[in-house]
Design a protein around this motif. Sequence first.
Motif, mmCIF file in Angstrom:
data_model
loop_
_atom_site.group_PDB
_atom_site.id
_atom_site.type_symbol
_atom_site.label_atom_id
_atom_site.label_comp_id
_atom_site.label_asym_id
_atom_site.label_seq_id
_atom_site.Cartn_x
_atom_site.Cartn_y
_atom_site.Cartn_z
ATOM 1 N N THR A 63 82.770 128.005 56.197
ATOM 2 C CA THR A 63 82.170 128.376 57.478
ATOM 3 C C THR A 63 83.130 128.782 58.599
ATOM 4 O O THR A 63 82.812 128.580 59.773
ATOM 5 C CB THR A 63 81.306 127.193 57.959
ATOM 6 N N PRO A 64 84.294 129.377 58.328
ATOM 7 C CA PRO A 64 85.166 129.784 59.447
ATOM 8 C C PRO A 64 84.509 130.792 60.382
ATOM 9 O O PRO A 64 84.835 130.833 61.574
ATOM 10 C CB PRO A 64 86.391 130.385 58.744
ATOM 11 N N ALA A 65 83.556 131.611 59.850
ATOM 12 C CA ALA A 65 82.897 132.611 60.704
ATOM 13 C C ALA A 65 82.013 131.967 61.767
ATOM 14 O O ALA A 65 81.620 132.632 62.734
ATOM 15 C CB ALA A 65 82.073 133.571 59.845
ATOM 16 N N LYS A 66 81.697 130.678 61.597
ATOM 17 C CA LYS A 66 80.928 129.968 62.628
ATOM 18 C C LYS A 66 81.833 129.395 63.719
ATOM 19 O O LYS A 66 81.345 128.861 64.709
ATOM 20 C CB LYS A 66 80.114 128.835 61.989
ATOM 21 N N LEU A 67 83.162 129.477 63.484
ATOM 22 C CA LEU A 67 84.112 128.862 64.410
ATOM 23 C C LEU A 67 85.089 129.860 65.011
ATOM 24 O O LEU A 67 85.940 129.489 65.817
ATOM 25 C CB LEU A 67 84.911 127.768 63.679
ATOM 26 N N TYR A 104 80.321 136.973 50.506
ATOM 27 C CA TYR A 104 79.062 136.309 50.856
ATOM 28 C C TYR A 104 79.351 134.957 51.521
ATOM 29 O O TYR A 104 78.804 134.645 52.583
ATOM 30 C CB TYR A 104 78.182 136.115 49.614
ATOM 31 N N PHE A 105 80.188 134.161 50.877
ATOM 32 C CA PHE A 105 80.513 132.841 51.441
ATOM 33 C C PHE A 105 81.169 132.966 52.809
ATOM 34 O O PHE A 105 80.735 132.337 53.784
ATOM 35 C CB PHE A 105 81.456 132.080 50.502
ATOM 36 N N LEU A 106 82.225 133.774 52.904
ATOM 37 C CA LEU A 106 83.064 133.768 54.100
ATOM 38 C C LEU A 106 82.454 134.535 55.267
ATOM 39 O O LEU A 106 82.535 134.093 56.415
ATOM 40 C CB LEU A 106 84.446 134.338 53.769
ATOM 41 N N LEU A 107 81.847 135.686 54.993
ATOM 42 C CA LEU A 107 81.350 136.506 56.092
ATOM 43 C C LEU A 107 80.027 135.993 56.653
ATOM 44 O O LEU A 107 79.756 136.106 57.848
ATOM 45 C CB LEU A 107 81.213 137.973 55.660
ATOM 46 N N SER A 108 79.189 135.407 55.781
ATOM 47 C CA SER A 108 77.902 134.889 56.257
ATOM 48 C C SER A 108 77.996 133.446 56.732
ATOM 49 O O SER A 108 77.276 133.037 57.640
ATOM 50 C CB SER A 108 76.839 134.989 55.157
ATOM 51 N N GLY A 109 78.860 132.665 56.080
ATOM 52 C CA GLY A 109 78.887 131.230 56.369
ATOM 53 C C GLY A 109 77.650 130.506 55.880
ATOM 54 O O GLY A 109 77.441 129.331 56.196
#
Length: 260
Positions: free
Chosen positions: A133-137, A160-165
């Motif tokens: 979830t780095p894209a949320k931070l 999918y994992f990294l860009l969407s979170g």
Amino acid sequence: MTAGLELTRTGNVARLTFTRPDKHNAISFDMWSAIPDIVTEVEDDPSVTALVVTGEGANFSAGADIAEFGELRSTADGAALYDKAVHAAVTALADMVTPSVALIRGNCIGGGCQISVACDFRFAAEGARFGITPAKLGIVYDYTSTHQLVSLVGPANARYFLLSGNLVSAGRAREMGLVNDVYPDGEVDAAVEDFVATLATRSQTSVRGMNRIIGKIATGQNEPDDEIERLRRDAIHGADYAEGVAAFLERRKPRFTHHH
């Protein structure tokens, strides 16, 4: 032992447990910092045939302890120091030649998922949830951990994992290649126990040597080097090879001795 971590031993299996169930096993800076020395301790013991990494209670780990970020990551220098500790922990786990198995229940998110990806195997209970979830931070994910994720699940799933979170279920994580297998909650402990028991019956010369070679391939090495040639040469001249061939010819199970 660092607060929040517990290293135990049962027979040939070492177990590293996150012990902050009230915080969903959030990983503190001190916990990140302690992992390399724990890995070294496990690697230096030739009688250990596997390391199981898990969380106490309902969750594997909900990730890095974001409550610390205001203090520890409030400046560029502070963030760099924090990231260095995370990178050292992830690299230490990924570079182990002793097999590592993440046993996952509940939330396996952010830094928790990062730890699980650095392990060699991931076995999950049906209710587990995965996300990075780095894209949320507003954080750009570490290169080494991104490389490990892409190697494991491919570029499309990594995006999918990294860009969407977004979080995914255990079943979906298995389809994406993140998880080796999924079991009902009441069966996952026994499944991991059976698997690490199987690893212990194999030649540790073979297991450690091949794990080292796979690690080199995963980091982008395309050709054999002197270390790989030495590993293969030493194996041919080793006791395990002689025992393995003798056992095959005598139609019996091999009895390998545990050694590096």
